[in-house]
Scaffold this motif. Structure first.
Motif, PDB file in Angstrom:
ATOM      1  N   VAL A 177       0.787  -1.481   0.155  1.00  0.00           N
ATOM      2  CA  VAL A 177       0.597  -0.111   0.021  1.00  0.00           C
ATOM      3  C   VAL A 177       1.153   1.981   0.135  1.00  0.00           C
ATOM      4  O   VAL A 177       0.399   2.447  -0.829  1.00  0.00           O
ATOM      5  CB  VAL A 177      -0.700  -0.128   0.734  1.00  0.00           C
ATOM      6  CG1 VAL A 177      -2.195   1.400   1.224  1.00  0.00           C
ATOM      7  CG2 VAL A 177      -2.191  -1.073   0.804  1.00  0.00           C
ATOM      8  N   ARG A 178       1.438   0.862   0.351  1.00  0.00           N
ATOM      9  CA  ARG A 178       2.577   2.545   0.845  1.00  0.00           C
ATOM     10  C   ARG A 178       3.648   3.067  -0.038  1.00  0.00           C
ATOM     11  O   ARG A 178       3.744   3.815  -1.120  1.00  0.00           O
ATOM     12  CB  ARG A 178       3.494   2.176   2.134  1.00  0.00           C
ATOM     13  CG  ARG A 178       2.799   2.453   3.191  1.00  0.00           C
ATOM     14  CD  ARG A 178       4.335   2.175   4.236  1.00  0.00           C
ATOM     15  NE  ARG A 178       3.772   2.205   5.728  1.00  0.00           N
ATOM     16  CZ  ARG A 178       3.899   0.414   6.715  1.00  0.00           C
ATOM     17  NH1 ARG A 178       4.293   0.448   5.657  1.00  0.00           N
ATOM     18  NH2 ARG A 178       3.479   1.145   7.509  1.00  0.00           N
ATOM     19  N   TYR A 181       0.832   4.666  -3.117  1.00  0.00           N
ATOM     20  CA  TYR A 181       0.031   5.772  -2.930  1.00  0.00           C
ATOM     21  C   TYR A 181       1.465   6.440  -2.450  1.00  0.00           C
ATOM     22  O   TYR A 181       1.040   7.698  -3.344  1.00  0.00           O
ATOM     23  CB  TYR A 181      -0.176   5.577  -1.671  1.00  0.00           C
ATOM     24  CG  TYR A 181      -2.022   4.881  -1.798  1.00  0.00           C
ATOM     25  CD1 TYR A 181      -3.143   5.653  -2.035  1.00  0.00           C
ATOM     26  CD2 TYR A 181      -2.120   3.920  -1.621  1.00  0.00           C
ATOM     27  CE1 TYR A 181      -3.977   5.164  -2.555  1.00  0.00           C
ATOM     28  CE2 TYR A 181      -3.429   3.110  -1.794  1.00  0.00           C
ATOM     29  CZ  TYR A 181      -4.279   4.193  -2.218  1.00  0.00           C
ATOM     30  OH  TYR A 181      -5.931   3.871  -2.347  1.00  0.00           O
ATOM     31  N   GLU A 182       2.434   6.211  -1.609  1.00  0.00           N
ATOM     32  CA  GLU A 182       3.570   7.911  -1.211  1.00  0.00           C
ATOM     33  C   GLU A 182       4.279   8.259  -2.880  1.00  0.00           C
ATOM     34  O   GLU A 182       4.029   9.622  -2.737  1.00  0.00           O
ATOM     35  CB  GLU A 182       4.995   7.002  -0.758  1.00  0.00           C
ATOM     36  CG  GLU A 182       4.287   6.290   0.742  1.00  0.00           C
ATOM     37  CD  GLU A 182       5.667   5.592   1.481  1.00  0.00           C
ATOM     38  OE1 GLU A 182       6.808   5.829   0.636  1.00  0.00           O
ATOM     39  OE2 GLU A 182       5.691   5.627   2.748  1.00  0.00           O
ATOM     40  N   GLU A 198      -5.211  11.354   0.973  1.00  0.00           N
ATOM     41  CA  GLU A 198      -4.668  10.841   1.771  1.00  0.00           C
ATOM     42  C   GLU A 198      -5.927  10.846   2.592  1.00  0.00           C
ATOM     43  O   GLU A 198      -5.345   9.004   3.276  1.00  0.00           O
ATOM     44  CB  GLU A 198      -3.514  12.053   2.469  1.00  0.00           C
ATOM     45  CG  GLU A 198      -2.614  12.363   2.122  1.00  0.00           C
ATOM     46  CD  GLU A 198      -2.412  14.325   3.110  1.00  0.00           C
ATOM     47  OE1 GLU A 198      -3.364  13.970   3.517  1.00  0.00           O
ATOM     48  OE2 GLU A 198      -1.239  14.433   2.584  1.00  0.00           O
ATOM     49  N   GLU A 200      -7.802   8.264   1.414  1.00  0.00           N
ATOM     50  CA  GLU A 200      -7.876   6.733   0.983  1.00  0.00           C
ATOM     51  C   GLU A 200      -6.708   5.939   1.205  1.00  0.00           C
ATOM     52  O   GLU A 200      -6.981   5.132   1.609  1.00  0.00           O
ATOM     53  CB  GLU A 200      -8.766   7.064  -0.780  1.00  0.00           C
ATOM     54  CG  GLU A 200      -8.252   5.481  -1.182  1.00  0.00           C
ATOM     55  CD  GLU A 200      -8.328   5.318  -2.968  1.00  0.00           C
ATOM     56  OE1 GLU A 200      -8.486   5.046  -3.441  1.00  0.00           O
ATOM     57  OE2 GLU A 200      -8.222   6.711  -3.815  1.00  0.00           O
ATOM     58  N   TYR A 201      -5.963   6.803   1.299  1.00  0.00           N
ATOM     59  CA  TYR A 201      -4.655   6.161   1.564  1.00  0.00           C
ATOM     60  C   TYR A 201      -4.334   5.668   2.815  1.00  0.00           C
ATOM     61  O   TYR A 201      -4.128   4.161   3.651  1.00  0.00           O
ATOM     62  CB  TYR A 201      -3.355   7.321   1.298  1.00  0.00           C
ATOM     63  CG  TYR A 201      -1.885   6.127   2.010  1.00  0.00           C
ATOM     64  CD1 TYR A 201      -1.333   5.389   1.630  1.00  0.00           C
ATOM     65  CD2 TYR A 201      -1.585   7.146   3.030  1.00  0.00           C
ATOM     66  CE1 TYR A 201       0.102   4.974   2.403  1.00  0.00           C
ATOM     67  CE2 TYR A 201       0.123   6.989   3.638  1.00  0.00           C
ATOM     68  CZ  TYR A 201       0.383   5.884   3.515  1.00  0.00           C
ATOM     69  OH  TYR A 201       1.392   5.141   3.866  1.00  0.00           O
ATOM     70  N   LYS A 202      -5.290   6.428   3.992  1.00  0.00           N
ATOM     71  CA  LYS A 202      -5.551   5.801   5.654  1.00  0.00           C
ATOM     72  C   LYS A 202      -6.089   4.735   5.765  1.00  0.00           C
ATOM     73  O   LYS A 202      -5.532   3.817   6.225  1.00  0.00           O
ATOM     74  CB  LYS A 202      -5.691   6.870   6.455  1.00  0.00           C
ATOM     75  CG  LYS A 202      -4.683   8.335   6.578  1.00  0.00           C
ATOM     76  CD  LYS A 202      -4.656   9.566   7.197  1.00  0.00           C
ATOM     77  CE  LYS A 202      -4.131  10.436   7.324  1.00  0.00           C
ATOM     78  NZ  LYS A 202      -4.916  11.774   8.364  1.00  0.00           N
ATOM     79  N   GLU A 204      -7.301   2.435   3.817  1.00  0.00           N
ATOM     80  CA  GLU A 204      -6.436   1.211   2.849  1.00  0.00           C
ATOM     81  C   GLU A 204      -5.306   0.825   3.700  1.00  0.00           C
ATOM     82  O   GLU A 204      -5.047  -0.188   3.833  1.00  0.00           O
ATOM     83  CB  GLU A 204      -5.870   1.627   1.209  1.00  0.00           C
ATOM     84  CG  GLU A 204      -6.524   1.201   0.615  1.00  0.00           C
ATOM     85  CD  GLU A 204      -7.760   0.498   0.124  1.00  0.00           C
ATOM     86  OE1 GLU A 204      -7.106  -0.324  -0.269  1.00  0.00           O
ATOM     87  OE2 GLU A 204      -8.809   0.595  -0.531  1.00  0.00           O
TER      88      GLU A 204
END
Length: 498
Positions: A177-178, A181-182, A198, A200-202, A204
């Motif tokens: 995931v990192r 998205y990063e 951000e 959505e990233y948190k 997931e």
């Protein structure tokens, strides 16, 4: 075929050859008294390729269900290893402990022999061999230390893999995931889009932290009513896995529940009912919906049709077949009925008293059943033919009379490509001769049919400049001619007379 089609074909072939589940020397023992153990599963090894259906058959009590429950970690296995997607998820330490105990016993026997020789030399007044005895004792100590060090490391590794398999999988998912998205967050310049990304990233990342490798492996149990909580509605039963995984969006949960109900042939109105309000086939469909809601890669179907009527059995089998095609499932199918397993499975493993005795593709197993127990199972399959049933002879398997393992014990051997059988060297040669005899008989029968078939040769000579004789010329078929009226007056007179 262009390059893109070739790439698609090669990807499909790689997926077919990809091993999803590997069972390596699985042992599951249960204590039944002081110093007594029941070997429910003893040294079973097989693999299941991605996208295939692997059938496991045998009589009641042979260890089929125990094998499935051990694979999904409902039991802590005694020995062996289970690999899922290349990661070890189950590990037993009995074999490593047995290796250490065997090494210690060998060391004690060596020391005892050396001491006996030293005492005998002292009695005879000989002292020249003491140096050689010391060297032999040092070698025995070195061998024991090597085995203990190696097996202790294996025990530590097995316990670590067995305990941390879910945590390791969650860490790998978080890293994925990192990595996804990063770079997107670093490249995004719009504040609004960045805030949405951000969020959505948190979300997931939170789901990835709660993800477990066992979520990719689900089980369909044998008794549908016993496997469903009678105090929970169908919506709660199906959504339980999503809630445990950490999903909090009620609208998304309801959407997934209705989607699963539609996939298994039920309607959304059934979501508010309790299990006792359904028939046996509908309950099993609910169990299937609960199993597939987490989008697993492997389904362990533990005799899902044995408690159902024959007509309902066909519906459930067809449902599993359609779900396999739609969702790309890999299925470990456990059953008694070999005819059902042949229809549904790509490969079949036959178990007897906790051991795997034969493994082959479904067509190969039915064409060349070699092990006496496999032949016994095949002889028990009834057919809807009265004449055949009158002459059908049931083969009874007696392991004491069939096998002689006093000199050499049995092992799994490959007698044909993809066809494995548990036997010793003498039986292996016998089974090999049987296969050659069957193939020879088939070849002779095919040749006999080919020779007896009539050969039709056209009665037309080869092309030449000479004209054909009158009797050799092909005659035209006589065509039926219909009489036509001479003019329109005759037609009108015919109508008047009518």
């Amino acid at each position: 075929m262009n390059s893109e089609e070739l790439n698609v074909v090669s990807d499909e072939n790689e997926k077919k050859d990809d091993v999803l589940l590997k069972v390596d020397h699985l042992c599951q023992y249960f204590k039944i008294g002081p110093g007594q153990e029941l070997k429910a599963v003893d040294d079973v090894s097989f693999d299941v390729k991605r996208g295939e259906v692997f059938g496991l058959v045998g009589e009641s009590g042979c260890g089929k269900t125990t094998t499935g429950r051990s694979i999904i970690r409902l039991y802590d296995i005694t020995g062996g290893s289970v690999y899922f997607g290349g990661q070890r998820i189950c590990a037993g330490i009995r074999s490593y402990k047995d290796a250490v105990n065997a090494a210690k016993a060998e060391y004690n026997r060596t020391v005892k022999e050396i001491k006996a020789k030293v005492a005998e030399d002292k009695k005879n007044g000989m002292s020249d061999m003491r140096r050689e005895y010391r060297e032999a004792l040092d070698d025995a100590e070195d061998k024991l230390h090597e085995v203990v060090t190696r097996e202790t490391a294996n025990i530590r590794s097995a316990r670590e893999d067995h305990k941390r398999c879910n945590k390791n999988y969650a860490e790998a998912m978080c890293a994925a995931v990192r990595d996804k998205y990063e770079p997107l967050l670093a490249a995004e310049t719009d504040e609004a889009k960045r805030a949405a990304l951000e969020k959505e990233y948190k979300k997931e990342l939170r789901l990835a932290k709660k993800d477990r490798i066992m979520n990719k492996m689900q089980m369909i149990f044998q008794d549908p009513i016993a496997s469903l909580n009678p105090r929970m509605t169908v919506r709660e039963i199906i959504a339980e896995g999503l809630i445990i995984r950490g999903i909090k969006d009620k609208a998304y949960i309801d959407e997934q529940v209705y989607k699963m109900l539609d996939l298994v042939g039920l309607v959304p109105e059934h979501a508010g009912r309790y299990p006792h309000e359904f028939s046996g086939g509908q309950r099993q469909r609910i169990g299937i919906a609960r199993a597939i809601v987490l989008n697993p890669e492997l389904i362990i179907a533990d005799e899902p049709i044995s408690a159902l009527d024959v007509s309902i059995q066909a519906q459930v089998i067809n449902l599993l077949n359609s779900l396999r095609e739609k969702l790309g499932l890999t299925i470990l199918f456990i059953a008694h009925d070999l005819s059902v397993v042949k229809y549904f499975s790509d490969r079949i493993g036959v178990m007897y008293f906790g051991k795997l005795v034969e493994l082959a593709t479904s067509d190969e197993l039915f064409a060349h059943p070699l092990h006496p127990y496999t032949r016994s199972l095949l002889s028990a399959i009834p057919l809807p033919d009265p004449d055949y049933e009158k002459g059908r002879k049931r083969i009874v398997y007696n392991p004491v009379a069939e096998h002689d393992y006093s000199v050499e014990g049995p092992t799994m051997r490959e007698i044909a490509p993809g066809h494995f059988i548990r036997c010793n060297t003498a039986e292996f040669e016998k089974y090999k001769a049987e296969i050659e005899e069957i193939e020879r008989a088939k070849k002779e029968k095919a040749e006999k049919v080919e020779k007896s078939a009539p050969v039709f040769e056209p009665n037309v000579s080869e092309k030449s400049d000479e004209p054909l004789p009158d009797d050799a010329k092909p005659k035209k078929a006589a065509t039926k001619k219909t009489a036509k009226p001479a003019d329109g007056k005759k037609k009108s007179s015919a109508k008047k007379t009518k």
